[in-house]
Design an enzyme around this catalytic site. Structure first.
Site, PDB file in Angstrom:
ATOM      1  N   ARG A 293      -2.542  -1.306   9.714  1.00 10.35           N
ATOM      2  CA  ARG A 293      -2.704  -0.097   9.723  1.00 10.35           C
ATOM      3  C   ARG A 293      -2.058  -0.125  11.483  1.00 10.35           C
ATOM      4  O   ARG A 293      -0.897   0.081  11.398  1.00 10.35           O
ATOM      5  CB  ARG A 293      -2.949   0.888   8.981  1.00 10.35           C
ATOM      6  CG  ARG A 293      -2.694   2.228   9.443  1.00 10.35           C
ATOM      7  CD  ARG A 293      -2.958   3.293   8.948  1.00 10.35           C
ATOM      8  NE  ARG A 293      -4.693   3.318   7.377  1.00 10.35           N
ATOM      9  CZ  ARG A 293      -3.879   4.047   6.758  1.00 10.35           C
ATOM     10  NH1 ARG A 293      -3.078   4.524   6.392  1.00 10.35           N
ATOM     11  NH2 ARG A 293      -4.631   3.559   6.374  1.00 10.35           N
ATOM     12  N   CYS A 361       9.844  11.293 -12.457  1.00  6.57           N
ATOM     13  CA  CYS A 361       8.894  12.536 -12.982  1.00  6.57           C
ATOM     14  C   CYS A 361       7.405  12.138 -12.930  1.00  6.57           C
ATOM     15  O   CYS A 361       6.769  12.052 -13.761  1.00  6.57           O
ATOM     16  CB  CYS A 361       9.618  11.509 -14.453  1.00  6.57           C
ATOM     17  SG  CYS A 361      10.947  11.237 -14.505  1.00  6.57           S
TER      18      CYS A 361
END
Ligand code: LLP
Length: 451
Positions: A293, A361
């Site tokens: 990261r 969704c």
């Protein structure tokens, strides 16, 4: 607002990364778009390598490819002189395809397959980081068959719990990763490696978690590993030559965040290793770290186009963008929180409190809950910052959306490093069983009732 890397805001309020205006990138490559600031990635590689080597005589930095791995990224990492940590056959394949030297690759993973181990052994990678006893059997078997010596580090579970989300915390004893020191498994593994004709014990490894912003947990982990190195020497007479403290260095996501202070991190871990060597009479090992990261997190920006806007009076205003969960599952998975910029009105004052929703969704498909932004309209561009790590690498085709393109930007030039998927790509590996199609000869492909 804290801009990242080479970001700047032009006088007409456009967000520019690597000398490329975001609206130009959107026109050229479409949205959603992963934009990687190449200069920033290179700067972070150099920063980690030099911070560590200033603090300690013998160091090795491997970039953790799980954060973001593509062919171009592997090339860049090699150009910057770092090693590479891979965790799967796919990441190893990517590295080898990119021409990454195998002798600078470490292979992690808590359930490596026979094929993955064979590929690594055949390629002659630098180290296997052994996660469990089963893997030792596997390595021993493959090494014997290939008549190769395999050099390993043993991954310890140091029993340290840094403050971070429970799914990205790995150093505690109750973890699927690593061999416990407290329960004796780690010493069993050490003895087995030392007794093997094919395995060579090079080092000890630990990784305590990810997105850690304080340096103290790293110091504690270093102490635990060094104490175990001393136990190993006492019990077996073997001196461990490498100590690998994994990754986990935290970056800025939200306003006010500070990256983990790298110089303090480097001096703390090297001081602990040095002091423990003196205290236990051990030789100074090579010190390794594996940031993922830290190298790519802040260098990444995801650019979206605003679509539907829904206001529930007195409750909340939802601003929907053309991406979300499939290109960045981190919000749903870890409650990660991000900062965003209106990419063509970056200097406009905040006008309203909104929440940025994805298009998938799923009610949990939110990118940002509650952020002050200028009033956005459909068609506006929104840039979500610090998305370089674990977004593209964790992306999916949920709802059958094609994955976005990834571009590297630098000095006004933008290059596609991963092409945008198409709908054809989405169905490319689908197959329709022949028996689903009306056929001339009804019995041709049937094995039912043909006794
Ligand atoms: N080394 C080992 C053995 C690891 O397991 C990891 C990350 C790293 C190095 C690199 O850690 P970093 O420097 O990137 O923190 N998907 C999660 C993060 C999972 C980290 C897994 N291991 C997220 O999106 O936050």
């Amino acid at each position: 607002m804290d801009l990242r890397g080479t970001m700047r805001i032009t006088i007409d309020g456009r967000l520019e990364i690597g000398g490329c205006a975001c609206d130009r990138l959107a026109r050229e490559f479409g949205t959603p778009l992963y934009i990687m600031d190449e200069e920033d990635i290179r700067a972070r590689c150099r920063e980690v390598a030099s911070a560590l080597s200033r603090a300690y005589p013998d160091t090795f930095v491997a970039y953790a490819g799980k954060a973001f791995s593509t062919l171009a990224m592997c090339k860049l990492v090699h150009q910057e002189g770092l090693g590479l940590d891979v965790v799967s056959g796919g990441e190893l394949y990517t590295a080898l395809q990119a021409g990454f030297p195998p002798e600078r690759i470490l292979f992690h993973g808590s359930n490596k397959s026979v094929e993955e181990v064979e590929t690594g052994v055949r390629a002659g990678i630098l180290r296997f980081v052994v996660d469990n006893l089963h893997e030792l059997d596997l390595l021993e078997d493959v090494a014997r068959r290939f008549r190769r010596r395999v050099h390993v580090q043993i991954r310890l579970t140091p029993g340290i719990e840094p403050h971070t989300h429970e799914y990205i915390r790995t150093g505690q004893l109750d973890s699927k990763f690593g061999l416990g020191i407290a329960d004796g498994q780690a010493m069993v593994a050490v003895k087995r490696v030392l007794a093997s004709d094919f395995l060579v014990l090079e080092g000890l490894h630990c990784h305590i978690g990810s997105q850690i912003l304080a340096v103290e947990p790293f110091g504690m982990a270093a102490a635990v590993v060094m104490d175990f190195a001393s136990e190993v020497r006492k019990t077996t007479g073997h001196s461990v030559r490498e100590v690998n403290l994994g990754g986990g260095l935290g970056v800025r996501y939200r306003p006010g965040d500070e990256r983990v202070p790298l110089a303090r991190y480097a001096s703390l871990i090297s001081r602990v290793v040095r002091e423990k060597c003196l205290a236990h009479g051990l030789e100074m090992p090579r010190l390794m770290v594996e940031p993922g990261r830290y190298i790519v997190g802040e260098a990444g920006t995801t650019l979206y186009t605003v679509g539907a806007i829904k206001e529930i009076p007195g409750i909340r205003k939802y601003v929907s963008v053309d991406g979300g969960l499939a290109d960045n599952p981190r919000v749903a998975l870890y409650h990660a929180s991000y900062e965003a910029v209106a990419a063509t009105r970056a200097s406009a004052p905040p006008e309203e409190l909104v929440s940025v929703a994805g298009r998938h969704c799923e009610s949990g498909d939110m990118l940002i809950w509650d952020i002050q932004l200028p009033r956005l309209r459909p068609g506006d561009l929104l840039a979500v910052l610090s998305t370089g790590a674990y977004t593209y690498s964790m992306s999916s085709n949920y709802n059958r959306y094609p994955k976005p393109a990834v571009v590297f930007v630098r000095a006004g030039v933008a290059d596609v490093v991963v092409a945008r998927e198409t709908y054809q790509d989405v169905v490319a590996r689908d197959r329709i069983p022949a028996r689903f199609e009306p056929s001339q000869d009804a019995s041709a492909s049937s094995c039912v009732g043909t006794a």
